[in-house]
Design a protein around this motif. Structure first.
Motif, PDB file in Angstrom:
ATOM      1  N   GLN A 107       0.465  75.237 -46.411  1.00  8.40           N
ATOM      2  CA  GLN A 107       0.259  76.478 -45.454  1.00  8.40           C
ATOM      3  C   GLN A 107      -0.558  77.207 -45.696  1.00  8.40           C
ATOM      4  O   GLN A 107       0.199  78.110 -46.167  1.00  8.40           O
ATOM      5  CB  GLN A 107       1.636  76.669 -44.383  1.00  8.40           C
ATOM      6  CG  GLN A 107       2.833  74.595 -43.546  1.00  8.40           C
ATOM      7  CD  GLN A 107       1.729  74.366 -43.040  1.00  8.40           C
ATOM      8  OE1 GLN A 107       1.589  75.034 -42.410  1.00  8.40           O
ATOM      9  NE2 GLN A 107       2.654  73.172 -43.329  1.00  8.40           N
ATOM     10  N   THR A 149      -2.633  68.162 -46.286  1.00  8.36           N
ATOM     11  CA  THR A 149      -1.690  67.505 -46.533  1.00  8.36           C
ATOM     12  C   THR A 149      -2.600  66.069 -47.571  1.00  8.36           C
ATOM     13  O   THR A 149      -3.698  65.822 -47.377  1.00  8.36           O
ATOM     14  CB  THR A 149      -0.929  66.882 -45.187  1.00  8.36           C
ATOM     15  OG1 THR A 149      -2.292  66.337 -44.479  1.00  8.36           O
ATOM     16  CG2 THR A 149      -0.357  68.161 -44.840  1.00  8.36           C
ATOM     17  N   GLN A 176      -3.642  73.558 -42.859  1.00  5.56           N
ATOM     18  CA  GLN A 176      -2.422  73.232 -43.004  1.00  5.56           C
ATOM     19  C   GLN A 176      -3.505  71.831 -44.116  1.00  5.56           C
ATOM     20  O   GLN A 176      -4.155  70.876 -43.721  1.00  5.56           O
ATOM     21  CB  GLN A 176      -1.833  72.233 -42.370  1.00  5.56           C
ATOM     22  CG  GLN A 176      -0.628  71.722 -43.397  1.00  5.56           C
ATOM     23  CD  GLN A 176       0.405  70.891 -42.341  1.00  5.56           C
ATOM     24  OE1 GLN A 176       0.322  70.804 -41.119  1.00  5.56           O
ATOM     25  NE2 GLN A 176       1.147  70.207 -42.698  1.00  5.56           N
ATOM     26  N   SER A 227      -6.253  69.858 -41.486  1.00  3.47           N
ATOM     27  CA  SER A 227      -5.765  70.377 -39.989  1.00  3.47           C
ATOM     28  C   SER A 227      -6.767  71.045 -39.537  1.00  3.47           C
ATOM     29  O   SER A 227      -7.101  70.142 -37.838  1.00  3.47           O
ATOM     30  CB  SER A 227      -4.336  70.946 -39.717  1.00  3.47           C
ATOM     31  OG  SER A 227      -4.466  72.254 -40.318  1.00  3.47           O
ATOM     32  N   TYR A 232       2.922  66.177 -50.749  1.00  7.81           N
ATOM     33  CA  TYR A 232       1.755  67.588 -50.781  1.00  7.81           C
ATOM     34  C   TYR A 232       1.423  68.589 -49.205  1.00  7.81           C
ATOM     35  O   TYR A 232       0.817  67.271 -48.490  1.00  7.81           O
ATOM     36  CB  TYR A 232       0.372  67.202 -50.850  1.00  7.81           C
ATOM     37  CG  TYR A 232      -0.380  68.572 -51.623  1.00  7.81           C
ATOM     38  CD1 TYR A 232      -0.601  68.942 -53.022  1.00  7.81           C
ATOM     39  CD2 TYR A 232      -0.786  69.471 -50.757  1.00  7.81           C
ATOM     40  CE1 TYR A 232      -1.153  69.662 -53.170  1.00  7.81           C
ATOM     41  CE2 TYR A 232      -2.234  70.472 -51.015  1.00  7.81           C
ATOM     42  CZ  TYR A 232      -2.091  70.242 -51.995  1.00  7.81           C
ATOM     43  OH  TYR A 232      -2.367  71.511 -52.929  1.00  7.81           O
ATOM     44  N   GLN A 233       1.840  69.240 -49.106  1.00  3.67           N
ATOM     45  CA  GLN A 233       1.321  70.189 -47.841  1.00  3.67           C
ATOM     46  C   GLN A 233       1.342  71.474 -48.251  1.00  3.67           C
ATOM     47  O   GLN A 233       2.538  72.381 -48.178  1.00  3.67           O
ATOM     48  CB  GLN A 233       2.711  70.079 -47.016  1.00  3.67           C
ATOM     49  CG  GLN A 233       3.337  69.066 -46.545  1.00  3.67           C
ATOM     50  CD  GLN A 233       4.246  68.877 -45.582  1.00  3.67           C
ATOM     51  OE1 GLN A 233       5.003  69.647 -45.024  1.00  3.67           O
ATOM     52  NE2 GLN A 233       5.217  67.091 -44.733  1.00  3.67           N
TER      53      GLN A 233
END
Length: 188
Positions: A156, A148, A146, A96, A153-154
């Protein structure tokens, strides 16, 4: 006026990253036969999974160990979506924000000279960590980010130490480490 300046300076230090991330305490029990003098350590690993920098180590009498990660790894590389090879991570990967990060893994060695460092002839064996029934994944990042990828799949990630347990199936589920004693198994 001095009180306001002090508060402003402290707030600026926090916003600029002057505060250190909270330490991460890991503890567990090695299953199976445990050699005398065995120690467990946490290393940074290369993209190929090879140990690089030892961050913390602790003796493991009768297989029980506890260690604290509190010093950031040196020279963490940029998190590049195309270069990440983390457990459960399948293309297409997205990161991210620009950040630096480092995967960590546990290794054990017989610390024959009791100096907390693997010496000549003290072979490293990977230690597979489990949080209950789930494999544990460790990563350090310099800022909130983040990650992903495919199959839900995530991750944080918070600035500093992150310990996540994985459940692999049709989707990948990640949850924060529960803090309970880890089950640990030495690789062959």
């Amino acid at each position: 006026m001095n009180a306001r300046r002090t508060v402003t300076t402290a707030l600026a230090a926090l916003l600029l990253g002057g505060a250190q991330a909270a330490p991460l305490v890991l503890h567990g029990q090695l299953r199976g036969e445990v050699l005398s003098g065995l120690s467990v350590g946490i290393w940074t690993v290369s993209a190929a999974g090879q140990p690089q920098q030892l961050l913390a180590t602790a003796p493991a009498p009768e297989g029980r160990w506890q260690l604290t990660l509190n010093q950031a790894p040196g020279g963490a590389p940029a998190l590049q979506a195309t270069a990440l090879n983390w457990p459960g991570l399948l293309p297409t990967v997205q990161v991210s924000a620009p950040s630096q990060g480092q995967e960590l893994r546990a290794y054990a060695f017989v610390d024959s000279n009791r100096d907390g460092q693997p010496g000549t002839g003290e072979t490293l064996r990977e230690v597979r960590l489990r949080d209950g029934e789930r494999p544990l994944f460790l990563v350090w990042v310099d800022r909130a980010v983040q990650v992903t990828a495919a199959h839900g799949y995530q991750a944080q990630l918070q600035p500093g130490w992150n310990a996540l347990s994985l459940q692999l199936g049709q989707t990948v589920q990640l949850r924060p480490y529960s803090g309970q004693p880890l089950s640990a198994q030495l690789s062959p």
